[in-house]
Design an enzyme around this catalytic site. Structure first.
Site, PDB file in Angstrom:
ATOM      1  CE  LYS A  15      -3.485   2.206   2.831  1.00 46.06           C
ATOM      2  NZ  LYS A  15      -4.212   2.189   4.095  1.00 46.06           N
ATOM      3  CD  GLU A  17       9.879  -5.761   6.840  1.00 44.03           C
ATOM      4  OE1 GLU A  17       9.443  -4.738   6.265  1.00 44.03           O
ATOM      5  OE2 GLU A  17       9.858  -5.908   8.076  1.00 44.03           O
ATOM      6  N   GLY A  67      -4.395  -2.060   5.666  1.00 40.25           N
ATOM      7  CA  GLY A  67      -3.632  -3.212   5.167  1.00 40.25           C
ATOM      8  C   GLY A  67      -4.264  -4.550   5.535  1.00 40.25           C
ATOM      9  NE  ARG A  68      -5.393  -3.835  11.755  1.00 38.42           N
ATOM     10  CZ  ARG A  68      -4.730  -2.680  11.765  1.00 38.42           C
ATOM     11  NH1 ARG A  68      -3.662  -2.524  11.015  1.00 38.42           N
ATOM     12  NH2 ARG A  68      -5.129  -1.678  12.516  1.00 38.42           N
ATOM     13  CD  GLU A  91      -0.742  -4.266  11.901  1.00 37.59           C
ATOM     14  OE1 GLU A  91      -1.483  -4.276  10.905  1.00 37.59           O
ATOM     15  OE2 GLU A  91       0.495  -4.360  11.813  1.00 37.59           O
ATOM     16  CG  HIS A 105      -1.264 -35.335  19.022  1.00 38.81           C
ATOM     17  ND1 HIS A 105      -1.361 -36.504  19.738  1.00 38.81           N
ATOM     18  CD2 HIS A 105      -2.299 -35.347  18.136  1.00 38.81           C
ATOM     19  CE1 HIS A 105      -2.380 -37.215  19.292  1.00 38.81           C
ATOM     20  NE2 HIS A 105      -2.972 -36.531  18.314  1.00 38.81           N
ATOM     21  CE  LYS A 133       6.453  -0.475   9.427  1.00 35.84           C
ATOM     22  NZ  LYS A 133       5.389   0.165   8.672  1.00 35.84           N
TER      23      LYS A 133
HETATM   24  O1  F6P Z   1       3.886  -2.436   9.612  1.00 31.42           O
HETATM   25  C1  F6P Z   1       2.592  -2.890   9.689  1.00 31.42           C
HETATM   26  C2  F6P Z   1       1.948  -2.675   8.398  1.00 31.42           C
HETATM   27  O2  F6P Z   1       1.790  -1.314   8.249  1.00 31.42           O
HETATM   28  C3  F6P Z   1       0.631  -3.415   8.248  1.00 31.42           C
HETATM   29  O3  F6P Z   1      -0.433  -2.737   8.812  1.00 31.42           O
HETATM   30  C4  F6P Z   1       0.536  -3.563   6.775  1.00 31.42           C
HETATM   31  O4  F6P Z   1      -0.390  -4.534   6.432  1.00 31.42           O
HETATM   32  C5  F6P Z   1       1.950  -3.948   6.457  1.00 31.42           C
HETATM   33  O5  F6P Z   1       2.726  -3.159   7.319  1.00 31.42           O
HETATM   34  C6  F6P Z   1       2.380  -3.756   5.018  1.00 31.42           C
HETATM   35  O6  F6P Z   1       2.252  -2.433   4.590  1.00 31.42           O
HETATM   36  P1  F6P Z   1       2.338  -2.043   3.068  1.00 31.42           P
HETATM   37  O7  F6P Z   1       1.226  -2.700   2.329  1.00 31.42           O
HETATM   38  O8  F6P Z   1       2.270  -0.557   3.024  1.00 31.42           O
HETATM   39  O9  F6P Z   1       3.678  -2.530   2.541  1.00 31.42           O
END
Ligand code: F6P
Length: 554
Positions: A212, A218, A273-274, A359, A390, A518
């Site tokens: 987004k 990452e 995002g979620r 979150e 188990h 971060k």
């Molecule tokens: O760091 C958490 C977060 O902001 C989540 O809420 C989100 O889903 C994820 O990182 C990824 O964010 P993006 O889609 O901006 O890369």
């Protein structure tokens, strides 16, 4: 300002106090007894909607408990809060945004306004754009740099840009279209990248950079690694557009990465995002199961939206689940909640719910910045049954904590093997039954005596065999997993989370806590790599930096 942004203090509501008293009244409540006394209990405490059956009869509730919980929701003006969300009010106060993932599953013709503009035409335009892309990949019209059709799609994204799409595409594998395999690259871990890359052919691989913000470390690092790999395999900068597309609300950054503007699928500030798997972030889902099934997923979620908006609270599945969570967290001291899907295809469900719930509701201040007055979101954990039986179920049965659990199970399997599914279903039911019934001291002793053990041995073993029981759970049953039912199931949990956030007065749609890690990550990185020789703020971090620097080999 709307009332949900200047929240009521739930603990000051008359019914909160009533529930405190009620909790004391229920001190000796026995589920065993409740079932023995009331043969209608299952009927009374189960609900069906959108292809799901919820049995919540194995909860520490009586009819008057539910009446009180529903009253609490009314006093907290949950009905207004539900309307506010669907209407597009600015309910994400800290970021000053409306929250409209529900708009993504609305049919053509509906209108949803954000700052005076109807967003629905844009939502359906993007769905159409997705349809075209998925069609061209499936039909072999989209070609790689050597003119070969695409065989593998790699979603590069993390958090909401990974967990939801991964859950759905893997849960709906029985609906997967032939010819295109989906993969996920999330963590900033070279091993994850290498292990995936060695299974791919650059000529036939399409990367979706799904972010987004297009600013997530990452994702950007993995996208750069993927581009370098593609070039090293023989791809060229000129043909890069055939292998990299993006989903992002940051078009400039995606273009700067080298992605063509027409291959950038938009995202909007009003989708968190979620909550984004319903948007173009769901492209890998559509790539896997096809656009018609993706639309079925949306319509399943839409049916749950309708149920949530129009069903009285006492028969409203997300409302009941949300209230039960508040009941256990705030009145019984439960600190975690187990999610236990008895289905291989739902094996990633707990991971998705962890982000969705933790979150969203892992907050300590309310919408107006004042401290919360009640406990907020629980730890969500769990995993696929029977594996958990188990492993950690022991603690559910005999540990000292009260941990409510949701069992999720389909009636039929896509892959009948002998009587496996009957056994799987039986295990699911018997676990919730064992949690509820437990085993009394008398029963434990009688069992041991029946085995012919001497009395001394009976007395030695009996305390270990006692299982307290009276442990609550919900059971969610559906026919086979289908796009519609899965859409409804995920939307159900989204709404449950919202219900709880409204009661606690918190903002379920921001995540400022994640930001600190971060920020610190950048400083630690520059110290690890020697770009910054300043000492860390604390001895522990500095000690670990020194250890790394002395031994790091690659
Ligand atoms: O760091 C958490 C977060 O902001 C989540 O809420 C989100 O889903 C994820 O990182 C990824 O964010 P993006 O889609 O901006 O890369």
């Amino acid at each position: 300002m709307d009332h949900h942004l200047t929240p009521l203090d739930v603990t000051q509501l008359p019914t909160w106090k009533g529930l405190r008293q009620h909790r004391q009244d229920l001190a000796g409540f026995s589920l065993r007894q409740a079932f023995a006394e009331d043969p209608e209990r299952f009927k009374q405490f189960s609900l069906s909607a959108c292809g799901l059956l919820l049995d919540f009869s194995k909860n520490l509730v009586r009819a008057d408990t539910l009446e009180l919980l529903v009253k609490l929701a009314e006093e907290a003006r949950l009905d207004d809060a539900i309307k506010a969300m669907f209407r597009g009010d600015v309910i994400n106060a800290s970021e000053r945004r409306p929250v409209l993932h529900t708009a993504l599953r609305r049919p053509i013709g509906d209108k949803v306004r954000v700052e005076g503009t109807d967003v629905m035409p844009e939502v359906h335009r993007v769905l159409h754009q997705m349809t075209e892309l998925v069609g061209s990949v499936h039909n072999g019209l989209w070609r790689g740099y050597t003119e070969k059709p695409i065989t593998d799609v790699v979603n590069i994204g993390i958090g909401g840009s990974f967990l939801g799409p991964q859950l759905v595409s893997e849960a709906l594998l029985p609906f997967a279209q032939k010819g295109v395999r989906c993969h996920y690259l999330a963590n900033i871990d070279g091993s994850e990248f290498r292990e995936l890359a060695c299974r791919l052919n650059a000529e036939t691989t399409l990367f979706i950079v799904s972010s987004k913000s297009f600013g997530t470390l990452e994702t950007l690092k993995n996208a750069q690694a993927a581009r370098a790999w593609y070039l090293a395999q023989g791809g060229s900068e000129e043909e890069l557009y055939r292998h990299f597309i993006a989903v992002s609300s940051n078009k400039e950054a995606a273009v700067a990465f080298g992605i063509r503007e027409e291959n950038i699928f938009p995202m909007w500030d009003w989708v968190g995002g979620r909550y984004s798997l319903w948007s173009a972030i769901g492209l890998p889902i559509a790539m896997s199961i096809g656009i018609s099934n993706f639309k079925e997923l949306l319509s399943g979620a839409y049916s749950m939206d309708q149920h949530f908006q129009s069903t009285p609270f006492e028969r409203n599945i997300p409302v009941i689940l949300g209230l039960l969570g508040v009941w256990y967290g705030d009145f019984w001291g439960a600190r975690s909640h187990a999610i236990l899907p008895y289905d291989y295809y739902l094996r990633n469900f707990t991971d998705h719910l962890q982000q969705l719930d933790m979150e969203s509701n892992g907050k300590s201040v309310r919408q107006d910045g004042t401290p919360v007055t009640a406990g907020t979101g629980p730890v969500i954990w769990g995993g696929v049954g029977c594996n958990g039986q188990h492993a950690y179920h022991q603690l559910l049965h005999q540990g000292t904590q009260l941990i409510p659990a949701d069992f999720i199970v389909p009636v039929s399997s896509y892959n009948p093997v002998a009587d496996h599914h009957q056994w799987l279903f039986a295990n699911c039911l018997s676990q919730s039954q064992a949690l509820m019934l437990g085993k009394s001291r008398e029963e434990a002793e009688a069992e041991l005596r029946a085995k012919g053990l001497p009395e001394e041995e009976v007395q030695r073993l009996a305390p270990h065999k006692v299982v307290p029981g009276n442990r609550p759970s919900n059971t969610l049953v559906m026919e086979r997993i289908s796009p519609r039912r899965l859409g409804a199931l995920i939307a159900m949990y989204e709404h449950k989370v919202y219900v709880q956030s409204v009661l606690w007065g918190i903002n379920a749609f921001d995540q400022w806590g994640v930001e600190l890690g971060k920020e610190l990550g950048k400083t630690v990185y520059s110290r690890l790599t020697g770009q910054d020789e300043a000492q860390a703020e604390d001895g522990s971090t500095q000690g670990l930096i020194d250890f790394f620097r002395a031994r790091h080999r690659g």
